[in-house]
Design a protein around this motif. Structure first.
Motif, PDB file in Angstrom:
ATOM      1  N   THR A 113     -16.217   5.682  -1.119  1.00 54.14           N
ATOM      2  CA  THR A 113     -15.321   6.791  -1.454  1.00 54.14           C
ATOM      3  C   THR A 113     -16.013   8.110  -1.106  1.00 54.14           C
ATOM      4  O   THR A 113     -17.237   8.167  -0.925  1.00 54.14           O
ATOM      5  CB  THR A 113     -14.978   6.793  -2.945  1.00 54.14           C
ATOM      6  OG1 THR A 113     -16.169   7.068  -3.694  1.00 54.14           O
ATOM      7  CG2 THR A 113     -14.390   5.448  -3.374  1.00 54.14           C
ATOM      8  N   ASN A 169      -5.337  -6.399  -2.801  1.00 57.12           N
ATOM      9  CA  ASN A 169      -6.477  -6.388  -1.907  1.00 57.12           C
ATOM     10  C   ASN A 169      -6.119  -7.006  -0.566  1.00 57.12           C
ATOM     11  O   ASN A 169      -5.150  -7.751  -0.444  1.00 57.12           O
ATOM     12  CB  ASN A 169      -7.644  -7.168  -2.525  1.00 57.12           C
ATOM     13  CG  ASN A 169      -8.217  -6.474  -3.745  1.00 57.12           C
ATOM     14  OD1 ASN A 169      -8.235  -5.252  -3.803  1.00 57.12           O
ATOM     15  ND2 ASN A 169      -8.681  -7.253  -4.701  1.00 57.12           N
ATOM     16  N   ILE A 170      -6.939  -6.721   0.448  1.00 55.79           N
ATOM     17  CA  ILE A 170      -6.744  -7.351   1.747  1.00 55.79           C
ATOM     18  C   ILE A 170      -6.810  -8.865   1.556  1.00 55.79           C
ATOM     19  O   ILE A 170      -7.807  -9.387   1.049  1.00 55.79           O
ATOM     20  CB  ILE A 170      -7.844  -6.899   2.733  1.00 55.79           C
ATOM     21  CG1 ILE A 170      -7.784  -5.387   2.958  1.00 55.79           C
ATOM     22  CG2 ILE A 170      -7.723  -7.638   4.057  1.00 55.79           C
ATOM     23  CD1 ILE A 170      -6.543  -4.905   3.652  1.00 55.79           C
ATOM     24  N   TYR A 216     -15.821   2.089   3.552  1.00 52.28           N
ATOM     25  CA  TYR A 216     -15.398   1.637   2.227  1.00 52.28           C
ATOM     26  C   TYR A 216     -16.052   2.433   1.097  1.00 52.28           C
ATOM     27  O   TYR A 216     -15.807   2.161  -0.064  1.00 52.28           O
ATOM     28  CB  TYR A 216     -15.689   0.141   2.061  1.00 52.28           C
ATOM     29  CG  TYR A 216     -14.673  -0.715   2.771  1.00 52.28           C
ATOM     30  CD1 TYR A 216     -13.510  -1.119   2.125  1.00 52.28           C
ATOM     31  CD2 TYR A 216     -14.850  -1.083   4.092  1.00 52.28           C
ATOM     32  CE1 TYR A 216     -12.563  -1.880   2.776  1.00 52.28           C
ATOM     33  CE2 TYR A 216     -13.907  -1.850   4.751  1.00 52.28           C
ATOM     34  CZ  TYR A 216     -12.766  -2.242   4.086  1.00 52.28           C
ATOM     35  OH  TYR A 216     -11.818  -2.992   4.734  1.00 52.28           O
ATOM     36  N   GLN A 225     -14.078  -7.618   3.083  1.00 56.70           N
ATOM     37  CA  GLN A 225     -14.431  -6.203   3.025  1.00 56.70           C
ATOM     38  C   GLN A 225     -15.719  -6.024   3.820  1.00 56.70           C
ATOM     39  O   GLN A 225     -16.809  -6.300   3.332  1.00 56.70           O
ATOM     40  CB  GLN A 225     -14.639  -5.722   1.589  1.00 56.70           C
ATOM     41  CG  GLN A 225     -14.997  -4.240   1.518  1.00 56.70           C
ATOM     42  CD  GLN A 225     -14.963  -3.693   0.115  1.00 56.70           C
ATOM     43  OE1 GLN A 225     -14.011  -3.906  -0.618  1.00 56.70           O
ATOM     44  NE2 GLN A 225     -16.015  -2.986  -0.278  1.00 56.70           N
ATOM     45  N   LYS A 229      -5.486   9.363   1.408  1.00 55.11           N
ATOM     46  CA  LYS A 229      -5.707   8.377   0.361  1.00 55.11           C
ATOM     47  C   LYS A 229      -4.568   7.366   0.368  1.00 55.11           C
ATOM     48  O   LYS A 229      -3.466   7.611   0.823  1.00 55.11           O
ATOM     49  CB  LYS A 229      -5.764   9.040  -1.021  1.00 55.11           C
ATOM     50  CG  LYS A 229      -7.007   9.921  -1.211  1.00 55.11           C
ATOM     51  CD  LYS A 229      -7.054  10.452  -2.627  1.00 55.11           C
ATOM     52  CE  LYS A 229      -8.292  11.296  -2.856  1.00 55.11           C
ATOM     53  NZ  LYS A 229      -8.350  11.825  -4.221  1.00 55.11           N
ATOM     54  N   VAL A 252      -3.607   1.203  -3.493  1.00 58.88           N
ATOM     55  CA  VAL A 252      -3.468  -0.193  -3.104  1.00 58.88           C
ATOM     56  C   VAL A 252      -3.101  -1.033  -4.308  1.00 58.88           C
ATOM     57  O   VAL A 252      -3.761  -0.987  -5.332  1.00 58.88           O
ATOM     58  CB  VAL A 252      -4.787  -0.713  -2.497  1.00 58.88           C
ATOM     59  CG1 VAL A 252      -4.606  -2.088  -1.921  1.00 58.88           C
ATOM     60  CG2 VAL A 252      -5.294   0.254  -1.465  1.00 58.88           C
ATOM     61  N   LYS A 308      -8.479   0.412   7.730  1.00 58.65           N
ATOM     62  CA  LYS A 308      -9.896   0.495   7.369  1.00 58.65           C
ATOM     63  C   LYS A 308     -10.564  -0.859   7.565  1.00 58.65           C
ATOM     64  O   LYS A 308     -11.702  -0.951   8.029  1.00 58.65           O
ATOM     65  CB  LYS A 308     -10.041   0.955   5.906  1.00 58.65           C
ATOM     66  CG  LYS A 308      -9.908   2.444   5.696  1.00 58.65           C
ATOM     67  CD  LYS A 308     -10.244   2.794   4.260  1.00 58.65           C
ATOM     68  CE  LYS A 308     -10.147   4.295   4.011  1.00 58.65           C
ATOM     69  NZ  LYS A 308     -10.484   4.641   2.626  1.00 58.65           N
ATOM     70  N   TRP A 309      -9.854  -1.913   7.182  1.00 62.24           N
ATOM     71  CA  TRP A 309     -10.403  -3.261   7.354  1.00 62.24           C
ATOM     72  C   TRP A 309     -10.610  -3.566   8.835  1.00 62.24           C
ATOM     73  O   TRP A 309     -11.689  -3.992   9.242  1.00 62.24           O
ATOM     74  CB  TRP A 309      -9.458  -4.294   6.729  1.00 62.24           C
ATOM     75  CG  TRP A 309      -9.858  -5.709   7.023  1.00 62.24           C
ATOM     76  CD1 TRP A 309     -10.833  -6.431   6.390  1.00 62.24           C
ATOM     77  CD2 TRP A 309      -9.309  -6.569   8.030  1.00 62.24           C
ATOM     78  NE1 TRP A 309     -10.932  -7.684   6.942  1.00 62.24           N
ATOM     79  CE2 TRP A 309     -10.008  -7.795   7.952  1.00 62.24           C
ATOM     80  CE3 TRP A 309      -8.306  -6.428   8.982  1.00 62.24           C
ATOM     81  CZ2 TRP A 309      -9.723  -8.874   8.797  1.00 62.24           C
ATOM     82  CZ3 TRP A 309      -8.032  -7.487   9.829  1.00 62.24           C
ATOM     83  CH2 TRP A 309      -8.722  -8.701   9.731  1.00 62.24           C
ATOM     84  N   CYS A 357       0.853  -1.188   0.000  1.00 61.25           N
ATOM     85  CA  CYS A 357       0.000   0.000   0.000  1.00 61.25           C
ATOM     86  C   CYS A 357       0.885   1.233   0.000  1.00 61.25           C
ATOM     87  O   CYS A 357       1.719   1.402   0.876  1.00 61.25           O
ATOM     88  CB  CYS A 357      -0.894  -0.019   1.242  1.00 61.25           C
ATOM     89  SG  CYS A 357      -2.080   1.298   1.321  1.00 61.25           S
ATOM     90  N   GLU A 363      -5.107   0.961   4.431  1.00 60.44           N
ATOM     91  CA  GLU A 363      -6.088  -0.008   3.945  1.00 60.44           C
ATOM     92  C   GLU A 363      -6.354  -1.097   4.983  1.00 60.44           C
ATOM     93  O   GLU A 363      -7.496  -1.498   5.197  1.00 60.44           O
ATOM     94  CB  GLU A 363      -5.622  -0.622   2.619  1.00 60.44           C
ATOM     95  CG  GLU A 363      -5.679   0.338   1.457  1.00 60.44           C
ATOM     96  CD  GLU A 363      -7.073   0.933   1.269  1.00 60.44           C
ATOM     97  OE1 GLU A 363      -8.058   0.162   1.267  1.00 60.44           O
ATOM     98  OE2 GLU A 363      -7.177   2.157   1.136  1.00 60.44           O
ATOM     99  N   THR A 364      -5.306  -1.578   5.633  1.00 56.93           N
ATOM    100  CA  THR A 364      -5.518  -2.611   6.644  1.00 56.93           C
ATOM    101  C   THR A 364      -6.218  -2.038   7.871  1.00 56.93           C
ATOM    102  O   THR A 364      -6.986  -2.736   8.535  1.00 56.93           O
ATOM    103  CB  THR A 364      -4.189  -3.278   7.052  1.00 56.93           C
ATOM    104  OG1 THR A 364      -3.279  -2.296   7.556  1.00 56.93           O
ATOM    105  CG2 THR A 364      -3.559  -3.998   5.880  1.00 56.93           C
TER     106      THR A 364
END
Length: 498
Positions: A178, A55-56, A176, A170, A49, A52, A232-233, A39, A229-230
């Motif tokens: 935008t 993906n996770i 998630y 997700q 922002k 990525v 947010k997950w 990422c 990103e991780t």
């Protein structure tokens, strides 16, 4: 999923201080390997922002039963007692717990022992990372978010691998969406602003951890694993699954198996720790036959709050706790504007506030704010009393009445409702022909899904405002009829005395 606790910005974006602990920790074994998530992150503190490239890799599709079955077997092997429920595909929630046997009303189910909870006290696979986090006194939410990423990155080396494999890759969460999607689909709803604030809080939490801790220990917290990103997950998982257990002094925990239960607005039963059985249980709100999905309540939340944390909107008319946030503001043209703003500031309020309106009515705090908004200079001595009543921080009488300006107050609230209704009408009228601007079929399906959620939310919130509009118009009509009747009687008496 389970009832999510309300998160304050002060909790999400803490100020860390170092407090040495007496526990002894060991470095993680060199044989353990992390699974990185590439990422690209800006190095500035205002990170908003992330680009990525992968993906996770953890978790599964939301409707996957294979991973859920592996979780059920692992839980049984780890001490979960025999259950009267099993994980199956369901109509509401894709996966859920379904009765395998007859279940009576008032029966206690689950009995998940504390050894299967994930809490701030859980042992880290990478003990040194846990030592650093606790040394810096990281609060529970950011600590658990980081812990979940750390454990996920060790894959099968982590004790929690079966649980993590069964989590959604997700989570259904506004985290998630935008910014463009939030602005486009939720333009009429106040939930849009709350979603933006939540994303801002999560990004701020990540930036704070990165600057204060991760950047100082890159060997323990590599950026290819611990990135926006991780986070947010992990926060999506926490918002939708973390429970607060009142009987354990309000401790927050992820409770595997229990968080497979889906929400119903028709039940009023919650998860809690049971001292006698030494496990997390819930008491059934009604009987269930084999094959029926078993539900709990995530709390008395509005449709907007359910969308915000869990990513769904109940079917039309199904949620008796539904409400809509009505925005009201002082008029800047008011001769007493500055004086009124100062009165509001004393009680933590601003010139623009939002208050919940339900199908059954609106709170006394909204009436108090409206009294302040329309009150003339001659009532300046009451400004502070009105501001106090508009605040939930005040212990003074909130149900104020000023009959001389009652009509103006109701008209002020009605005008605010009609402004909001017009925004919903504009969105709903445009939604039928809304250009989704996508070429990929997968992206198109996602946009259609988000748009439908937004339409369902807007429809339910607008319905509440229509009801409030009807009540306000009726009350104003009654006041004006009474005034006209009183004037007619007065004029009659005047003519008679003449």
């Amino acid at each position: 999923m389970a009832e999510v606790s309300r998160i304050l910005q002060s909790t999400l974006i803490p100020s860390f201080h170092s407090h040495p602990k007496t526990h002894t920790f060991q470095s993680h074994p060199p044989s353990f390997k992390r699974h990185p998530v590439q990422c690209s992150i800006s190095t500035t503190e205002s990170t908003t922002k992330a680009t990525v490239s992968q993906n996770i890799p953890w978790g599964c599709d939301i409707d996957s039963l294979e991973n859920a079955s592996a979780l059920q077997k692992w839980l049984t092997d780890s001490g979960l007692p025999p259950q009267k429920m099993g994980i199956q595909k369901v109509d509401v929630g894709e996966r859920g717990l379904v009765a395998l046997k007859n279940i009576r009303k008032g029966e206690k189910l689950l009995f998940v022992p504390p050894s299967l909870f994930i809490t701030a006290d859980s042992e880290w696979t990478c003990r040194e990372a846990g030592k650093v986090m606790k040394k810096n006194s990281v609060p529970d939410w950011p600590l658990l978010a980081t812990y979940l990423i750390s454990e996920a990155s060790y894959l099968k080396s982590s004790r929690w691998s079966n649980y993590i494999d069964a989590l959604p890759r997700q989570p259904y969460s506004l985290l998630y969406w935008t910014r463009e999607e939030l602005d486009r689909y939720l333009e009429a709803s106040q939930i849009r602003q709350r979603a933006i604030e939540r994303v801002t809080n999560v990004v701020g939490t990540y930036n704070d951890l990165r600057l204060r801790i991760f950047s100082k220990h890159p060997d323990l917290f590599p950026e290819e694993v611990f990135n926006i990103e991780t986070f947010k997950w992990s926060f999506g998982i926490l918002f939708s699954r973390l429970v607060r257990l009142p009987s354990m002094d309000g401790k927050v925990a992820l409770v595997p198996w229990a968080d497979m239960l889906n929400h119903s607005c028709e039940v009023d039963t919650f998860l809690d720790y049971d001292q006698s059985s030494k496990g997390v249980v819930f008491t059934t709100a009604g009987p269930y036959q084999p094959g029926e999905q078993v539900f709990i309540s995530y709390g008395k939340k509005s449709n907007g709050e359910l969308l915000l944390s869990y990513g769904f909107v109940p079917s039309k008319g199904a949620n008796p706790s539904d409400s809509v946030e009505l925005s009201v503001s002082l008029l800047k043209s008011d001769k007493c504007y500055e004086e009124k703003v100062e009165a509001l500031r004393k009680y933590g309020l601003s010139a623009r506030e939002c208050f919940p309106v339900r199908i059954t009515g609106w709170p006394s705090e909204l009436m108090a704010f409206a009294y302040l908004a329309v009150s003339p200079p001659s009532m300046s001595k009451q400004f502070e009393e009105m501001a106090a009543a508009a605040s939930n921080k005040s212990t003074t009488q909130k149900d104020l009445r000023y009959p001389e300006i009652e009509e103006e107050v109701l008209q002020f609230i009605l005008d605010s409702c009609e402004v909001s209704i017009s925004k919903y009408s504009k969105f709903l009228q445009a939604s039928g022909s809304m250009d989704l601007d996508v070429t990929s079929p997968k992206q198109l399906n996602r946009r259609l899904f988000l748009k439908q959620l937004a339409v369902d939310l807007s429809t339910s919130e607008q319905k509440i405002l229509f009801r409030a509009q009807y009540i306000l118009r009726r009350q104003l009509r009654d006041i004006r009829k009474g005034e006209l009747r009183a004037l007619t009687i007065f004029n009659g008496f005047r003519k008679w005395f003449k």
